[in-house]
Design a protein around this motif. Structure first.
Motif, PDB file in Angstrom:
ATOM      1  N   PHE A  92       0.828  -1.202   0.000  1.00 57.23           N
ATOM      2  CA  PHE A  92       0.000   0.000   0.000  1.00 57.23           C
ATOM      3  C   PHE A  92       0.868   1.259   0.000  1.00 57.23           C
ATOM      4  O   PHE A  92       1.856   1.337   0.742  1.00 57.23           O
ATOM      5  CB  PHE A  92      -0.867   0.053   1.265  1.00 57.23           C
ATOM      6  N   VAL A  93       0.471   2.222  -0.826  1.00 55.96           N
ATOM      7  CA  VAL A  93       1.040   3.567  -0.729  1.00 55.96           C
ATOM      8  C   VAL A  93      -0.107   4.423  -0.194  1.00 55.96           C
ATOM      9  O   VAL A  93      -1.084   4.688  -0.894  1.00 55.96           O
ATOM     10  CB  VAL A  93       1.512   4.093  -2.103  1.00 55.96           C
ATOM     11  N   LEU A  94      -0.005   4.820   1.069  1.00 50.12           N
ATOM     12  CA  LEU A  94      -1.073   5.588   1.706  1.00 50.12           C
ATOM     13  C   LEU A  94      -0.715   7.065   1.567  1.00 50.12           C
ATOM     14  O   LEU A  94       0.272   7.522   2.146  1.00 50.12           O
ATOM     15  CB  LEU A  94      -1.180   5.206   3.183  1.00 50.12           C
ATOM     16  N   GLU A  95      -1.493   7.782   0.784  1.00 47.09           N
ATOM     17  CA  GLU A  95      -1.097   9.150   0.443  1.00 47.09           C
ATOM     18  C   GLU A  95      -2.067  10.198   0.968  1.00 47.09           C
ATOM     19  O   GLU A  95      -3.282  10.025   0.917  1.00 47.09           O
ATOM     20  CB  GLU A  95      -0.973   9.296  -1.081  1.00 47.09           C
ATOM     21  N   PHE A  96      -1.488  11.270   1.499  1.00 49.64           N
ATOM     22  CA  PHE A  96      -2.298  12.401   1.942  1.00 49.64           C
ATOM     23  C   PHE A  96      -1.532  13.685   1.640  1.00 49.64           C
ATOM     24  O   PHE A  96      -0.428  13.891   2.143  1.00 49.64           O
ATOM     25  CB  PHE A  96      -2.590  12.296   3.442  1.00 49.64           C
ATOM     26  N   GLU A  97      -2.095  14.523   0.789  1.00 49.82           N
ATOM     27  CA  GLU A  97      -1.530  15.832   0.435  1.00 49.82           C
ATOM     28  C   GLU A  97      -0.028  15.772   0.085  1.00 49.82           C
ATOM     29  O   GLU A  97       0.790  16.465   0.691  1.00 49.82           O
ATOM     30  CB  GLU A  97      -1.775  16.819   1.581  1.00 49.82           C
ATOM     31  N   GLY A  98       0.307  14.890  -0.863  1.00 47.74           N
ATOM     32  CA  GLY A  98       1.682  14.829  -1.365  1.00 47.74           C
ATOM     33  C   GLY A  98       2.669  14.072  -0.482  1.00 47.74           C
ATOM     34  O   GLY A  98       3.811  13.842  -0.852  1.00 47.74           O
ATOM     35  N   GLN A  99       2.209  13.685   0.726  1.00 48.75           N
ATOM     36  CA  GLN A  99       3.049  12.876   1.628  1.00 48.75           C
ATOM     37  C   GLN A  99       2.485  11.460   1.605  1.00 48.75           C
ATOM     38  O   GLN A  99       1.291  11.265   1.393  1.00 48.75           O
ATOM     39  CB  GLN A  99       2.956  13.408   3.068  1.00 48.75           C
ATOM     40  N   SER A 100       3.349  10.489   1.825  1.00 41.64           N
ATOM     41  CA  SER A 100       2.823   9.120   1.853  1.00 41.64           C
ATOM     42  C   SER A 100       3.628   8.244   2.794  1.00 41.64           C
ATOM     43  O   SER A 100       4.748   8.580   3.178  1.00 41.64           O
ATOM     44  CB  SER A 100       2.832   8.513   0.449  1.00 41.64           C
ATOM     45  N   LYS A 101       3.006   7.138   3.167  1.00 42.52           N
ATOM     46  CA  LYS A 101       3.745   6.110   3.893  1.00 42.52           C
ATOM     47  C   LYS A 101       3.451   4.787   3.213  1.00 42.52           C
ATOM     48  O   LYS A 101       2.369   4.582   2.653  1.00 42.52           O
ATOM     49  CB  LYS A 101       3.410   6.089   5.379  1.00 42.52           C
ATOM     50  N   LEU A 102       4.433   3.906   3.225  1.00 41.21           N
ATOM     51  CA  LEU A 102       4.233   2.578   2.661  1.00 41.21           C
ATOM     52  C   LEU A 102       3.728   1.682   3.778  1.00 41.21           C
ATOM     53  O   LEU A 102       4.157   1.802   4.929  1.00 41.21           O
ATOM     54  CB  LEU A 102       5.550   2.022   2.116  1.00 41.21           C
ATOM     55  N   ALA A 103       2.810   0.790   3.431  1.00 39.32           N
ATOM     56  CA  ALA A 103       2.288  -0.137   4.436  1.00 39.32           C
ATOM     57  C   ALA A 103       2.140  -1.508   3.801  1.00 39.32           C
ATOM     58  O   ALA A 103       1.917  -1.642   2.600  1.00 39.32           O
ATOM     59  CB  ALA A 103       0.942   0.358   4.962  1.00 39.32           C
ATOM     60  N   ILE A 104       2.283  -2.509   4.649  1.00 38.30           N
ATOM     61  CA  ILE A 104       2.210  -3.889   4.178  1.00 38.30           C
ATOM     62  C   ILE A 104       1.653  -4.707   5.324  1.00 38.30           C
ATOM     63  O   ILE A 104       1.909  -4.400   6.483  1.00 38.30           O
ATOM     64  CB  ILE A 104       3.626  -4.350   3.759  1.00 38.30           C
ATOM     65  N   TYR A 105       0.828  -5.697   4.990  1.00 34.32           N
ATOM     66  CA  TYR A 105       0.273  -6.530   6.063  1.00 34.32           C
ATOM     67  C   TYR A 105       0.939  -7.890   6.012  1.00 34.32           C
ATOM     68  O   TYR A 105       0.801  -8.624   5.047  1.00 34.32           O
ATOM     69  CB  TYR A 105      -1.248  -6.675   5.917  1.00 34.32           C
ATOM     70  N   HIS A 106       1.691  -8.202   7.054  1.00 30.35           N
ATOM     71  CA  HIS A 106       2.327  -9.517   7.134  1.00 30.35           C
ATOM     72  C   HIS A 106       2.294  -9.920   8.604  1.00 30.35           C
ATOM     73  O   HIS A 106       3.075  -9.429   9.404  1.00 30.35           O
ATOM     74  CB  HIS A 106       3.772  -9.457   6.626  1.00 30.35           C
ATOM     75  N   THR A 107       1.342 -10.746   8.951  1.00 30.89           N
ATOM     76  CA  THR A 107       1.006 -11.129  10.339  1.00 30.89           C
ATOM     77  C   THR A 107       0.475  -9.929  11.139  1.00 30.89           C
ATOM     78  O   THR A 107      -0.269 -10.083  12.073  1.00 30.89           O
ATOM     79  CB  THR A 107       2.163 -11.816  11.117  1.00 30.89           C
ATOM     80  N   LYS A 108       0.885  -8.726  10.766  1.00 33.44           N
ATOM     81  CA  LYS A 108       0.333  -7.488  11.362  1.00 33.44           C
ATOM     82  C   LYS A 108       0.608  -6.364  10.362  1.00 33.44           C
ATOM     83  O   LYS A 108       1.382  -6.548   9.424  1.00 33.44           O
ATOM     84  CB  LYS A 108       1.003  -7.194  12.707  1.00 33.44           C
ATOM     85  N   LEU A 109      -0.001  -5.210  10.585  1.00 38.28           N
ATOM     86  CA  LEU A 109       0.228  -4.087   9.680  1.00 38.28           C
ATOM     87  C   LEU A 109       1.542  -3.394  10.032  1.00 38.28           C
ATOM     88  O   LEU A 109       1.775  -3.034  11.177  1.00 38.28           O
ATOM     89  CB  LEU A 109      -0.923  -3.084   9.769  1.00 38.28           C
ATOM     90  N   MET A 110       2.402  -3.250   9.028  1.00 41.02           N
ATOM     91  CA  MET A 110       3.664  -2.537   9.237  1.00 41.02           C
ATOM     92  C   MET A 110       3.675  -1.340   8.308  1.00 41.02           C
ATOM     93  O   MET A 110       3.171  -1.420   7.190  1.00 41.02           O
ATOM     94  CB  MET A 110       4.846  -3.439   8.886  1.00 41.02           C
ATOM     95  N   GLN A 111       4.268  -0.242   8.776  1.00 40.25           N
ATOM     96  CA  GLN A 111       4.300   0.944   7.923  1.00 40.25           C
ATOM     97  C   GLN A 111       5.542   1.788   8.165  1.00 40.25           C
ATOM     98  O   GLN A 111       6.159   1.710   9.209  1.00 40.25           O
ATOM     99  CB  GLN A 111       3.029   1.766   8.109  1.00 40.25           C
ATOM    100  N   THR A 112       5.864   2.585   7.153  1.00 41.47           N
ATOM    101  CA  THR A 112       7.018   3.480   7.257  1.00 41.47           C
ATOM    102  C   THR A 112       6.538   4.816   7.824  1.00 41.47           C
ATOM    103  O   THR A 112       5.351   5.018   8.062  1.00 41.47           O
ATOM    104  CB  THR A 112       7.616   3.748   5.863  1.00 41.47           C
ATOM    105  N   ASP A 113       7.454   5.755   7.968  1.00 47.59           N
ATOM    106  CA  ASP A 113       7.084   7.119   8.346  1.00 47.59           C
ATOM    107  C   ASP A 113       6.583   7.866   7.113  1.00 47.59           C
ATOM    108  O   ASP A 113       6.776   7.419   5.990  1.00 47.59           O
ATOM    109  CB  ASP A 113       8.303   7.860   8.921  1.00 47.59           C
ATOM    110  N   TRP A 114       5.992   9.037   7.337  1.00 49.06           N
ATOM    111  CA  TRP A 114       5.550   9.891   6.231  1.00 49.06           C
ATOM    112  C   TRP A 114       6.759  10.479   5.507  1.00 49.06           C
ATOM    113  O   TRP A 114       7.775  10.763   6.133  1.00 49.06           O
ATOM    114  CB  TRP A 114       4.691  11.045   6.769  1.00 49.06           C
ATOM    115  N   LYS A 115       6.614  10.641   4.221  1.00 44.70           N
ATOM    116  CA  LYS A 115       7.701  11.174   3.400  1.00 44.70           C
ATOM    117  C   LYS A 115       7.064  11.685   2.099  1.00 44.70           C
ATOM    118  O   LYS A 115       6.042  11.141   1.677  1.00 44.70           O
ATOM    119  CB  LYS A 115       8.649   9.994   3.111  1.00 44.70           C
ATOM    120  N   PRO A 116       7.663  12.706   1.434  1.00 43.68           N
ATOM    121  CA  PRO A 116       7.063  13.161   0.166  1.00 43.68           C
ATOM    122  C   PRO A 116       6.957  11.997  -0.831  1.00 43.68           C
ATOM    123  O   PRO A 116       7.914  11.251  -1.022  1.00 43.68           O
ATOM    124  CB  PRO A 116       8.049  14.217  -0.342  1.00 43.68           C
TER     125      PRO A 116
END
Length: 201
Positions: A92-116
């Motif tokens: 997943f690329v979760l995007e809000f106003e030009g910033q995004s975080k990557l997320a992936i579900y593998h046994t639980k939801l994992m995600q990165t920090d926000w970044k352009p």
């Protein structure tokens, strides 16, 4: 998107209504998704023919989904629900106003920090798609796999360590506040015992 090969690019809208209909979601579940997500688009499809990396035993292909969010403080359960509903491996690329975080579900939801979003890239590393997928999970989840552990074992170990470290912090706080020497000593002993446990995880 994400610096992935042109051959993998696509742009296919995934109407929320179709998701609701296909998975017969109740009103509460629909409302949750509606509150957080404005649009879902499939932006990349990673398959052996498109990237010249053979399929693995578990992962034959995966999709990159661009999820346009309505707010930055979205409910993580919404993304976890989506990944469980769609029977595919999804990045997943979760995007809000030009910033995004990557997320992936593998046994639980994992995600990165926000970044352009423009500066986001992901590397496809591995001899087959199982390994590529595992490396993406490791990158996003910040997992460092210890010798002899599988990815799932490492995630479980990391979760256990975090739990124990929280418990240690709680005991140390209680010990600092404790007036009775005997009780204080007991709390410190408990914390020290847990510290040894952390070392062995």
């Amino acid at each position: 998107m994400l610096g992935l090969p042109k051959s993998t690019e696509m742009s296919k809208q995934l109407p929320k209504k179709a998701v609701y209909a296909k998975f017969q979601m109740n009103t509460a579940a629909k409302e949750k998704i509606d509150a957080d997500i404005s649009r879902i688009t499939i932006v990349n499809e990673i398959t052996p023919t498109k990237i010249n990396i053979p399929a693995g035993e578990e992962v034959g292909s995966f999709f990159v989904l661009l999820v346009a969010l309505k707010k930055k403080d979205f409910d993580e359960k919404t993304v976890a629900t989506l990944s469980k509903l769609i029977p595919q491996n999804i990045l997943f690329v979760l995007e809000f106003e030009g910033q995004s975080k990557l997320a992936i579900y593998h046994t639980k939801l994992m995600q990165t920090d926000w970044k352009p979003t423009d500066s986001r890239t992901i590397e496809l590393r591995g001899l087959n798609l199982d390994k590529v997928w595992e490396n993406i999970v490791v990158d996003i989840g910040g997992v460092s796999i210890a010798d002899g552990n599988t990815l799932d074992e490492q995630i479980a170990a990391d979760e256990r360590r975090q739990k124990v470290e929280k418990e240690i912090a709680k005991l140390e706080k209680q010990a600092r506040a404790e007036k009775q020497p005997k009780k204080k000593f007991e709390l410190v002993q408990k914390a020290n015992k847990l510290k040894k446990e952390v070392e062995s995880i």
